[in-house]
Structure formats: C-alpha cells, structure tokens
Design an enzyme around this catalytic site. Structure first.
Site, PDB file in Angstrom:
ATOM      1  N   LYS A 109     -88.118 -35.867  71.010  1.00  0.00           N
ATOM      2  CA  LYS A 109     -88.815 -36.989  70.360  1.00  0.00           C
ATOM      3  C   LYS A 109     -88.618 -38.277  71.167  1.00  0.00           C
ATOM      4  O   LYS A 109     -89.551 -39.058  71.354  1.00  0.00           O
ATOM      5  CB  LYS A 109     -88.312 -37.151  68.913  1.00  0.00           C
ATOM      6  N   GLN A 115     -83.113 -36.630  61.267  1.00  0.00           N
ATOM      7  CA  GLN A 115     -83.350 -35.248  61.686  1.00  0.00           C
ATOM      8  C   GLN A 115     -82.794 -34.282  60.639  1.00  0.00           C
ATOM      9  O   GLN A 115     -81.631 -34.361  60.254  1.00  0.00           O
ATOM     10  CB  GLN A 115     -82.691 -35.006  63.061  1.00  0.00           C
ATOM     11  N   ASP A 132     -91.700 -39.696  59.000  1.00  0.00           N
ATOM     12  CA  ASP A 132     -91.765 -38.241  58.781  1.00  0.00           C
ATOM     13  C   ASP A 132     -92.585 -37.928  57.525  1.00  0.00           C
ATOM     14  O   ASP A 132     -92.994 -36.791  57.318  1.00  0.00           O
ATOM     15  CB  ASP A 132     -90.341 -37.686  58.592  1.00  0.00           C
TER      16      ASP A 132
END
Ligand code: NDP
Length: 293
Positions: A54, A98, A121
């Site tokens: 990322k 994450q 997200d």
C-alpha cells in the site's frame, strides 16, 4: 465459446493513473498531497506485505504515506489513542488499520473510532450501515467490493434487474458486494456455509461473485451460460509441477468455468490489483472531503 478474460491489472492501472493525474492537479493548484496513515499492530508477515504494497502504491501516485507500527501486545487503549490522534491530525487524509488485528483487540471498536471522513477502507459500521440503507450513500465504499463492481461494469453487464449470486457474507467482501449489487438494482442471493443446493442457486446467476476462500469451488456446470463471473478468492494450493511447489487459484474452477461464462476474472490478475487501486481513489477522496469548500 471461451469467456472474455477481464483484465484486472489493466483496469486497476487506469484507476491508479486517474488518481495520479488528480493528485498532480491538486498539487499544481496549491492543495496538499493526500496522505494515508497506516496502522499495523503486530508482526503478521502477510499484513506486513500488504501494508508495504500500500505504501508503494501511494508513492507511485503521489500520495504521502505514514506508517505506524504497534507491538503485538498493544492494548485496546493504545490502538484507539493512535487512531484518535490520526483523526485529529489535519495532515492525515485517510486512516487504514490493517486487519486482522491481534485476537485480544476489539476490531469493531477500533474501526468505529476512525473519523468517518478518514475511513478510506469503508469498514466503519456507519459507512457499512449507509451502504445498506436505501437513499443513503456511504462516504467510502470498501475497496475490494468497489473493485468487483468496476470489473462487472467493464464486462458490459446490465445490472438492473439481473440475478446476482454472491458466495460469501464476510464483512469485508461478500456482504458489501451484495449491498452494492442491491444498490445497483440487481436481485441478489447470498450463499454461505449453511446454504442448501448451492450449485442450483448458482445456476440462476447472471452475475456470480465468489468470495469464500475455497479453492476452485465453483464448477463449470454450476454456471449459467453467458454469466459474468468475478473470482475474489486467493488460495495457495500445492502443485508439484510449479517452481515453488505451489500456485495461486481462486474460488472458481477457472479452466472449466471460462468455457461457459461470457466474462471471468483470472486469479491472479483479476480482483487482486483492484483493491489497492481503489484504496488510492478513496484516499484521494478523503483529501478532497477535507478541502476548503
Ligand atoms: P471469510 O473467511 O471472512 O468469509 C468466507 C465466507 O464464505 C463466509 O461467509 C462463509 O460462510 C463462506 N463459506 C466458506 N466456506 C463455504 C462453503 N463451503 N460453502 C458456502 N459458503 C462458504 O473470507 P473473506 O471474505 O475475507 O475472503 C474470501 C476470499 O477472498 C479469500 O480467498 C480471501 O483470500 C479473498 N480475498 C481477496 C481479496 C482481494 O483483494 N482479491 C481481498 C479480501 C479477500 P459463513 O458466513 O456461513 O461462515
């Protein structure tokens, strides 16, 4: 007839290029570059690889990235305090925690702590709730599901009124994909581990999305001729003929199904590359939301 292979790498590249151009235009206009803060708790090797990729993708499109790493035994309060500090930092456009988090942490509480305007997200309960409500829109759509929708659209399938079957109901893939398909006016059936007559259910699908994590589960005779098949699964199976002794396969028997479907995503090179491209797009959007109106 052989299916059209949907090229996720190419479509992801065009999304990344659009983001790159928009970031360059922002900077030329005197606006700050978007910035993505990542939070990694512990040393899960797969998570480390995902976070590193990322950061690399951010660098390629001109997004700043800031990595935060907490120890495996970090407390709930430490993780939430970090998220709150990032919420308050005007230099941070988007926050990505994450997943999965170590088992002792309350994932929902951590995700709920992320400022809605920075939830790139799209996993906060409020964003998912808005996705589920008629007439409401989330600020951010989760990346893999949004990627699936772009791939379906690229196949030219008319969604309104189509029968869609989604295999899997996870919070991060199956359920948001199903909600997006409903928003696009498809008639949606969700298949999970308690579903009966799965092959029969799948045969009704004009659009079949497989996200269950079971290697080559969907067989050719479960697929309606001409269906669009999106394979989200990433499974490593043993293959003595491969150099490393293993290879990646999806949740769909690609060889068989590609003879029946009208369009299908390969694994790798289908859904996988879309996820990070959509994260870049969401981070750009977060920066835009913070711009003076
Ligand atoms: P989860 O394990 O969280 O969810 C799996 C879902 O599949 C559950 O809803 C489960 O049902 C259902 N399921 C499992 N086995 C069966 C079965 N035999 N029959 C019917 N339903 C079944 O997985 P994820 O959603 O996180 O991931 C799914 C796949 O997608 C994995 O291979 C993962 O690696 C991949 N993935 C790929 C991404 C990408 O970028 N390409 C991103 C994220 C995931 P129940 O709810 O009843 O338990």
């Amino acid at each position: 007839m052989a299916a059209n292979i949907i090229d996720g790498k190419k479509i992801a590249e065009s999304v990344r290029n659009e983001v790159k151009e928009a970031v360059a235009a922002r900077i030329a206009a005197g606006l700050p570059a978007p910035a993505l803060a990542t939070v990694l708790v512990g040393e899960n090797p797969a998570s480390q690889v995902y976070v590193a990729s990322k950061h690399k993708a951010c660098a390629e499109v001109g997004i700043r990235s800031i990595g935060h790493v907490l120890p495996e035994n970090a407390s709930q309060q430490e993780v939430e305090s970090l998220v709150k500090a990032l919420n308050a930092d005007p230099e941070v456009s988007g926050i990505l925690v994450q997943l999965p988090l170590p088992k002792h942490l309350d994932e929902e509480a951590v995700l709920s702590a992320i400022d809605l305007h920075k939830d790139v997200d799209g996993f906060s309960p409020v964003n998912i709730g808005r996705l589920a409500q008629k007439g409401r829109e989330p600020l951010f759509v989760p990346c893999t599901p949004a990627g699936c929708m772009l791939l379906i659209e690229s196949a030219g399938m008319k969604l309104s009124g189509a029968n869609a079957v989604v295999l899997g109901r996870s919070n991060i893939v199956g359920m948001p994909v199903a909600l997006l398909l409903v928003k696009a006016n498809a008639t949606v059936t969700i298949v999970h581990s308690r579903t009966r007559e799965i092959p029969e259910v799948c045969r009704q699908a004009d659009i079949l999305v497989a996200a269950i994590g079971q290697p080559e589960f969907v067989k050719a005779d479960w697929v309606k001729p001409g269906a669009v098949v999106i394979d989200v699964g990433i499974n490593r199976i043993s293959d003595p003929t491969a150099k490393r002794g293993t290879r990646l396969v999806g949740d769909v028997d690609f060889k068989g199904v590609s003879k029946v479907a009208s369009a299908i995503t390969p694994v790798p090179g289908g859904v996988g590359p879309m996820t990070i491209a959509l994260l870049m797009r969401n981070t750009l959007r977060a920066a835009q939301l913070a711009d003076p109106q």
